[in-house]
Enzyme design. Structure first.
Site, PDB file in Angstrom:
ATOM      1  N   LYS A  85       1.587 -19.004 -12.582  1.00  0.00           N
ATOM      2  CA  LYS A  85       3.014 -19.303 -12.360  1.00  0.00           C
ATOM      3  C   LYS A  85       3.666 -18.593 -11.176  1.00  0.00           C
ATOM      4  O   LYS A  85       4.890 -18.593 -11.067  1.00  0.00           O
ATOM      5  CB  LYS A  85       3.791 -18.984 -13.642  1.00  0.00           C
ATOM      6  CG  LYS A  85       3.697 -17.524 -14.054  1.00  0.00           C
ATOM      7  CD  LYS A  85       4.634 -17.187 -15.186  1.00  0.00           C
ATOM      8  CE  LYS A  85       4.633 -15.708 -15.447  1.00  0.00           C
ATOM      9  NZ  LYS A  85       5.508 -15.281 -16.513  1.00  0.00           N
ATOM     10  N   SER A 125       9.069 -27.406 -15.899  1.00  0.00           N
ATOM     11  CA  SER A 125      10.044 -26.518 -15.271  1.00  0.00           C
ATOM     12  C   SER A 125      11.136 -27.331 -14.586  1.00  0.00           C
ATOM     13  O   SER A 125      10.885 -28.448 -14.102  1.00  0.00           O
ATOM     14  CB  SER A 125       9.321 -25.673 -14.221  1.00  0.00           C
ATOM     15  OG  SER A 125      10.230 -25.012 -13.389  1.00  0.00           O
ATOM     16  N   THR A 127      11.992 -26.809 -11.880  1.00  0.00           N
ATOM     17  CA  THR A 127      11.557 -26.869 -10.487  1.00  0.00           C
ATOM     18  C   THR A 127      11.245 -28.322 -10.083  1.00  0.00           C
ATOM     19  O   THR A 127      11.312 -28.667  -8.898  1.00  0.00           O
ATOM     20  CB  THR A 127      10.349 -25.925 -10.258  1.00  0.00           C
ATOM     21  OG1 THR A 127      10.158 -25.733  -8.878  1.00  0.00           O
ATOM     22  CG2 THR A 127       9.069 -26.439 -10.859  1.00  0.00           C
ATOM     23  N   TYR A 150       2.530 -24.659  -7.008  1.00  0.00           N
ATOM     24  CA  TYR A 150       2.911 -24.376  -8.401  1.00  0.00           C
ATOM     25  C   TYR A 150       3.838 -25.491  -8.923  1.00  0.00           C
ATOM     26  O   TYR A 150       3.601 -26.074  -9.974  1.00  0.00           O
ATOM     27  CB  TYR A 150       3.606 -23.008  -8.521  1.00  0.00           C
ATOM     28  CG  TYR A 150       4.425 -22.898  -9.783  1.00  0.00           C
ATOM     29  CD1 TYR A 150       3.807 -22.659 -11.007  1.00  0.00           C
ATOM     30  CD2 TYR A 150       5.815 -23.091  -9.767  1.00  0.00           C
ATOM     31  CE1 TYR A 150       4.555 -22.615 -12.172  1.00  0.00           C
ATOM     32  CE2 TYR A 150       6.561 -23.044 -10.927  1.00  0.00           C
ATOM     33  CZ  TYR A 150       5.929 -22.806 -12.128  1.00  0.00           C
ATOM     34  OH  TYR A 150       6.668 -22.781 -13.274  1.00  0.00           O
ATOM     35  N   LYS A 154       3.420 -28.743 -11.958  1.00  0.00           N
ATOM     36  CA  LYS A 154       4.297 -29.142 -13.063  1.00  0.00           C
ATOM     37  C   LYS A 154       4.605 -30.641 -12.974  1.00  0.00           C
ATOM     38  O   LYS A 154       4.579 -31.355 -13.973  1.00  0.00           O
ATOM     39  CB  LYS A 154       5.589 -28.309 -13.056  1.00  0.00           C
ATOM     40  CG  LYS A 154       5.352 -26.837 -13.351  1.00  0.00           C
ATOM     41  CD  LYS A 154       4.747 -26.610 -14.723  1.00  0.00           C
ATOM     42  CE  LYS A 154       4.305 -25.194 -14.971  1.00  0.00           C
ATOM     43  NZ  LYS A 154       3.481 -25.024 -16.195  1.00  0.00           N
ATOM     44  N   PHE A 179      14.668 -23.978 -17.740  1.00  0.00           N
ATOM     45  CA  PHE A 179      15.432 -23.398 -16.640  1.00  0.00           C
ATOM     46  C   PHE A 179      14.946 -21.945 -16.482  1.00  0.00           C
ATOM     47  O   PHE A 179      13.746 -21.748 -16.379  1.00  0.00           O
ATOM     48  CB  PHE A 179      16.935 -23.658 -16.840  1.00  0.00           C
ATOM     49  CG  PHE A 179      17.250 -25.099 -16.441  1.00  0.00           C
ATOM     50  CD1 PHE A 179      16.747 -26.167 -17.205  1.00  0.00           C
ATOM     51  CD2 PHE A 179      17.919 -25.396 -15.271  1.00  0.00           C
ATOM     52  CE1 PHE A 179      16.935 -27.501 -16.806  1.00  0.00           C
ATOM     53  CE2 PHE A 179      18.124 -26.722 -14.867  1.00  0.00           C
ATOM     54  CZ  PHE A 179      17.625 -27.767 -15.632  1.00  0.00           C
ATOM     55  N   GLY A 298      12.593 -21.322   0.429  1.00  0.00           N
ATOM     56  CA  GLY A 298      12.276 -22.212  -0.702  1.00  0.00           C
ATOM     57  C   GLY A 298      13.287 -22.158  -1.836  1.00  0.00           C
ATOM     58  O   GLY A 298      13.205 -22.953  -2.766  1.00  0.00           O
TER      59      GLY A 298
HETATM   60  C1  UD1 Z   1      11.321 -19.279  -9.822  1.00  0.00           C
HETATM   61  C2  UD1 Z   1      10.465 -20.279  -9.127  1.00  0.00           C
HETATM   62  C3  UD1 Z   1      10.383 -21.505  -9.973  1.00  0.00           C
HETATM   63  C4  UD1 Z   1       9.790 -21.161 -11.319  1.00  0.00           C
HETATM   64  C5  UD1 Z   1      10.603 -20.064 -11.961  1.00  0.00           C
HETATM   65  C6  UD1 Z   1       9.871 -19.576 -13.189  1.00  0.00           C
HETATM   66  C7  UD1 Z   1      10.765 -19.796  -6.734  1.00  0.00           C
HETATM   67  C8  UD1 Z   1      11.334 -20.264  -5.454  1.00  0.00           C
HETATM   68  N1  UD1 Z   1      11.012 -20.562  -7.814  1.00  0.00           N
HETATM   69  O1  UD1 Z   1      12.614 -19.835 -10.007  1.00  0.00           O
HETATM   70  O2  UD1 Z   1       9.575 -22.474  -9.351  1.00  0.00           O
HETATM   71  O3  UD1 Z   1       9.766 -22.277 -12.151  1.00  0.00           O
HETATM   72  O4  UD1 Z   1      10.751 -18.966 -11.081  1.00  0.00           O
HETATM   73  O5  UD1 Z   1      10.517 -18.486 -13.740  1.00  0.00           O
HETATM   74  O6  UD1 Z   1      10.120 -18.769  -6.778  1.00  0.00           O
HETATM   75  N2  UD1 Z   1      16.572 -13.303  -6.682  1.00  0.00           N
HETATM   76  C9  UD1 Z   1      17.051 -12.256  -5.915  1.00  0.00           C
HETATM   77  N3  UD1 Z   1      16.279 -11.146  -5.796  1.00  0.00           N
HETATM   78  C10 UD1 Z   1      15.043 -11.022  -6.397  1.00  0.00           C
HETATM   79  C11 UD1 Z   1      14.569 -12.111  -7.183  1.00  0.00           C
HETATM   80  C12 UD1 Z   1      15.368 -13.235  -7.287  1.00  0.00           C
HETATM   81  O7  UD1 Z   1      18.129 -12.322  -5.363  1.00  0.00           O
HETATM   82  O8  UD1 Z   1      14.388  -9.995  -6.226  1.00  0.00           O
HETATM   83  C13 UD1 Z   1      17.417 -14.503  -6.843  1.00  0.00           C
HETATM   84  C14 UD1 Z   1      16.769 -15.765  -6.303  1.00  0.00           C
HETATM   85  O9  UD1 Z   1      17.128 -15.951  -4.967  1.00  0.00           O
HETATM   86  C15 UD1 Z   1      17.379 -16.818  -7.221  1.00  0.00           C
HETATM   87  C16 UD1 Z   1      17.603 -16.088  -8.552  1.00  0.00           C
HETATM   88  O10 UD1 Z   1      17.587 -14.701  -8.233  1.00  0.00           O
HETATM   89  O11 UD1 Z   1      18.618 -17.201  -6.745  1.00  0.00           O
HETATM   90  C17 UD1 Z   1      16.534 -16.383  -9.575  1.00  0.00           C
HETATM   91  O12 UD1 Z   1      15.264 -16.160  -8.984  1.00  0.00           O
HETATM   92  P1  UD1 Z   1      13.915 -16.230  -9.805  1.00  0.00           P
HETATM   93  O13 UD1 Z   1      14.024 -15.386 -11.013  1.00  0.00           O
HETATM   94  O14 UD1 Z   1      12.786 -15.963  -8.868  1.00  0.00           O
HETATM   95  O15 UD1 Z   1      13.867 -17.722 -10.348  1.00  0.00           O
HETATM   96  P2  UD1 Z   1      13.914 -19.112  -9.517  1.00  0.00           P
HETATM   97  O16 UD1 Z   1      13.836 -18.894  -8.060  1.00  0.00           O
HETATM   98  O17 UD1 Z   1      15.068 -19.878 -10.025  1.00  0.00           O
END
Ligand code: UD1
Length: 338
Positions: A85, A125, A127, A150, A154, A179, A298
């Site tokens: 994942k 997901s 996604t 990834y 899905k 989500f 991304g």
């Molecule tokens: C991510 C994956 C998604 C997957 C999901 C599973 C990416 C681009 N997408 O979703 O495909 O299904 O995890 O859990 O990786 N953020 C920060 N700082 C950090 C980490 C995250 O600002 O150190 C922000 C990100 O920009 C985003 C939000 O927090 O806006 C959530 O991020 P994250 O937990 O990685 O989830 P997704 O990106 O939504």
């Protein structure tokens, strides 16, 4: 009634095993422990008073999958979590992701179509929607070109299941489009165990709060949202686990209207990254060290679910607030660091 849970030692898998056992199902777990630990069994046992059966099998070993289904011919339902994942890793190693996530799905489905009747729940997901054009996102929103291998696994996974269901009336399947799962069991016996530096927001926040990471990088504050940071729908893992049990019951009881169905699983509420940080600060009483950095490649701007279908058809609704889920995540982080 015997249910196979693949990846049942993982984050969402272990919480789902707890809910299944609480509902009286007999659970057998398959896990290769590549991103999980056998110790999780102890947590499940402490919570439920019952140790699930466990077989350490790598689903890529087709003969072992065949042998498993011969020995467990009484498996009536499968909840399939086992998959890789990490989005970034999938870009570096696409074939690993296609083999792990697609090859194994095909082996499982081959076993299930050979049965008289089988129920299958697939971990999908949000996604698959990419940056949806309208919020909240309904299940009929178009599936967009995947941003990563990834994400593609899905999308392809869903298509493979839909195609298989079309020609196998004995197979009933539901894809749950999660989500953003977060939190830990209220008992603090099981929770998320990221290996290395967490890629996801919530474990990065709790590790920073616990002093394991120096600072959280907030990826961008120039998005067109209320405070400039991205919006996601953070769903408590126990609520998510319960959605799996309801989806499975729907299939086992023959209440499904089609033999392949899709449901969003979220809260219906969007939260910005800064709101998630505030929630952490509120429930922990700590200030979080964070700084705004560039956008992450991304990332989409906004994604939150329309949960009407799951509410009305599955009779499922998320119960926990972001603060409650965050509190559980923080309690868990403190326990594993303690
Ligand atoms: C991510 C994956 C998604 C997957 C999901 C599973 C990416 C681009 N997408 O979703 O495909 O299904 O995890 O859990 O990786 N953020 C920060 N700082 C950090 C980490 C995250 O600002 O150190 C922000 C990100 O920009 C985003 C939000 O927090 O806006 C959530 O991020 P994250 O937990 O990685 O989830 P997704 O990106 O939504």
């Amino acid at each position: 009634m015997k249910i196979l849970v693949t990846g049942g030692l993982g984050f969402i898998g272990s919480h789902t095993v707890v809910e299944l056992q609480n509902e009286g199902y007999e659970v057998v777990i398959i896990d290769d422990c590549s991103n999980s630990s056998e110790k999780v069994l102890e947590g499940i046992t402490t919570i439920t008073g019952k140790t699930p059966l466990f077989e350490k099998i790598d689903l890529k070993e087709k003969s072992k999958v065949e042998d498993f289904f011969k020995r467990h011919a009484d498996v009536q339902g499968v909840i399939h979590f086992a998959a890789s994942k990490a989005v970034g890793e999938s870009v570096e190693k696409p074939l690993l992701y296609y083999e792990n996530n697609i090859g194994t799905l095909v082996y499982l489905l081959k076993e299930l179509v050979a049965k008289n009747k089988a129920s299958f729940i697939f971990s999908s997901s949000c996604t698959v929607y990419g940056q949806a054009d309208e919020m909240p996102i309904t299940e009929s929103a178009p599936v967009k070109q995947a941003e990563s291998p990834y994400g593609n696994t899905k999308q392809m996974g869903e298509e493979i299941i839909a195609d298989t269901c079309k020609v196998n009336a004995n197979l009933n399947a539901i894809a749950l489009r999660y989500f953003n799962p977060m939190g830990a069991h209220p008992s603090v016996q099981i929770g998320e165990l990221p290996i290395g530096v967490p890629q996801n927001l919530v474990p990065f926040i709790t590790q920073t709060g616990a002093g394991l990471r120096e600072q959280l990088s907030v990826f961008g504050d120039d998005y067109p949202t209320s405070d400039g940071t991205c919006v996601r729908d953070y769903i408590y893992v126990v609520d998510l686990a319960k959605a799996h049990v309801l989806a499975l019951k729907r299939l086992l009881e023959g209440k499904n209207s089609d033999n392949y169905e899709v449901f969003n699983v979220g809260t219906g509420k969007g939260s910005t990254v800064l709101e998630v940080i505030k929630s952490f600060e509120k429930v922990s009483g700590k200030k979080l060290n964070y700084k705004i950095v560039d956008r992450r490649a991304g990332d989409i701007t906004t994604a939150y679910a329309d949960t009407t279908k799951a509410n009305e058809v599955l009779g499922w609704k998320s119960q926990y607030s972001l603060d409650e889920a965050m509190k559980s995540a923080w309690n868990w982080e403190q326990k594993i660091r303690g």
